[in-house]
Design a protein around this motif. Structure first.
Motif, short mmCIF file in Angstrom:
data_model
loop_
_atom_site.label_atom_id
_atom_site.label_comp_id
_atom_site.label_asym_id
_atom_site.label_seq_id
_atom_site.Cartn_x
_atom_site.Cartn_y
_atom_site.Cartn_z
N GLU A 98 0.84 -1.20 0.00
CA GLU A 98 0.00 0.00 0.00
C GLU A 98 0.87 1.25 0.00
O GLU A 98 0.62 2.20 -0.75
CB GLU A 98 -0.92 0.01 1.22
N TYR A 99 1.91 1.24 0.83
CA TYR A 99 2.80 2.41 0.92
C TYR A 99 3.48 2.67 -0.42
O TYR A 99 3.51 3.80 -0.91
CB TYR A 99 3.84 2.19 2.01
N ILE A 100 4.05 1.62 -1.01
CA ILE A 100 4.79 1.76 -2.26
C ILE A 100 3.87 2.24 -3.39
O ILE A 100 4.26 3.03 -4.25
CB ILE A 100 5.47 0.43 -2.63
N LYS A 101 2.63 1.77 -3.37
CA LYS A 101 1.67 2.17 -4.39
C LYS A 101 1.26 3.64 -4.24
O LYS A 101 1.17 4.38 -5.23
CB LYS A 101 0.42 1.28 -4.30
N ARG A 102 1.04 4.08 -3.00
CA ARG A 102 0.53 5.43 -2.76
C ARG A 102 1.61 6.49 -2.66
O ARG A 102 1.38 7.66 -2.97
CB ARG A 102 -0.32 5.44 -1.48
N PHE A 103 2.81 6.07 -2.19
CA PHE A 103 3.83 7.07 -1.90
C PHE A 103 5.14 6.75 -2.62
O PHE A 103 6.22 6.81 -2.03
CB PHE A 103 4.05 7.18 -0.40
N ALA A 104 5.02 6.42 -3.90
CA ALA A 104 6.19 6.01 -4.68
C ALA A 104 7.22 7.13 -4.79
O ALA A 104 8.41 6.87 -4.99
CB ALA A 104 5.75 5.57 -6.07
N ILE A 109 10.93 6.18 0.30
CA ILE A 109 10.56 5.01 -0.49
C ILE A 109 11.65 3.93 -0.44
O ILE A 109 11.36 2.73 -0.48
CB ILE A 109 10.26 5.41 -1.96
N ASP A 110 12.92 4.34 -0.34
CA ASP A 110 13.99 3.33 -0.24
C ASP A 110 13.87 2.57 1.07
O ASP A 110 14.15 1.36 1.12
CB ASP A 110 15.37 3.96 -0.40
N TYR A 111 13.45 3.25 2.13
CA TYR A 111 13.26 2.59 3.42
C TYR A 111 12.12 1.57 3.32
O TYR A 111 12.24 0.45 3.84
CB TYR A 111 12.95 3.62 4.50
N ALA A 112 11.03 1.95 2.65
CA ALA A 112 9.90 1.04 2.49
C ALA A 112 10.31 -0.20 1.70
O ALA A 112 9.95 -1.33 2.05
CB ALA A 112 8.74 1.75 1.80
N ARG A 113 11.06 0.01 0.64
CA ARG A 113 11.49 -1.14 -0.18
C ARG A 113 12.51 -2.00 0.57
O ARG A 113 12.55 -3.22 0.38
CB ARG A 113 12.04 -0.64 -1.52
#
Length: 218
Positions: A98-104, A109-113
């Motif tokens: 959800e995060y990667i989709k909404r806040f690309a 974003i590197d932290y999320a990935r």
């Protein structure tokens, strides 16, 4: 014999339980239309206490009432870490997707990935049964290394990458040995070559100790 006095006491106690339950339900039902910060603080408190199910519900309230709140991205990442700590990797990945989709385009974003790679890595539990997960995570690592070359999480990603390649080498070696036992020399040679591609010297790899009750099914 139950006297009329005891019956009255039982009825009174039952009534009180009903009243308190109704009041409690009414109180819970009144939890709506709150400021974003209220939901955020409540969620953080619940995660701190280990009440992840309640935290998920609170996040849902935050997201539904304040979809564009600047607290949403941070809330998702906090939930992700909570679920990773609780070894609930599927839920962590759900929020990360959800995060990667909404806040690309987010600066985090590197932290999320990185967290997604970490969740997959920690979710790797069975030495010879998670081939698809290993392959998928290695692909995500390669993408990460191309996109975020200056990321502060790169050393951690590199460490997980090395361990996954060792796991892949062990898995490929196991498959090669299986084909060899079945006298399928060509197939065994293919997987022996994959072992060399995964790790330069397979003899350097120390096989993980698998509990006896689980090794039967490996």
């Amino acid at each position: 014999m139950i006297t009329s006095f005891k019956i009255k006491n039982i009825l009174l106690a039952s009534s009180l339980v009903f009243i308190f339950t109704a009041c409690s339900s009414k109180k819970e039902a009144a939890e709506y239309n709150k400021p974003a910060l209220y939901w955020y603080n409540k969620m953080v408190t619940q995660i701190t206490k280990g009440d992840l199910d309640e935290a998920d519900d609170t996040y849902t309230s935050l997201e539904s009432e304040h979809r564009n709140s600047p607290l949403i991205p941070t809330s998702i990442l906090i939930l992700v870490n909570g679920h990773i700590d609780a070894e609930e990797y599927a839920l962590a990945n759900f929020y990360l997707d959800e995060y990667i989709k909404r806040f690309a385009l987010s600066k985090n974003i590197d932290y999320a990935r990185y967290l997604k790679i970490k969740a997959n890595f920690l979710g790797f539990r069975y030495q010879f049964r998670d081939q698809a997960l290993i392959e998928k995570t290695i692909e995500e690592i390669e993408e990460f290394k191309l996109r975020y070359k200056s990321s502060p999480y790169m050393p951690l990603v590199d460490t997980m990458n090395a361990r996954l390649y060792m796991a892949k080498a062990l898995l490929d070696q196991e498959i090669a040995d299986l084909y060899k036992r079945k006298d399928k020399e060509k197939a065994a040679a293919i997987y022996n070559e994959k072992v060399k591609e995964s790790w330069i010297n397979p003899e350097e790899i120390i096989e993980p100790k698998v509990p006896f009750y689980r090794s039967i099914f490996e």
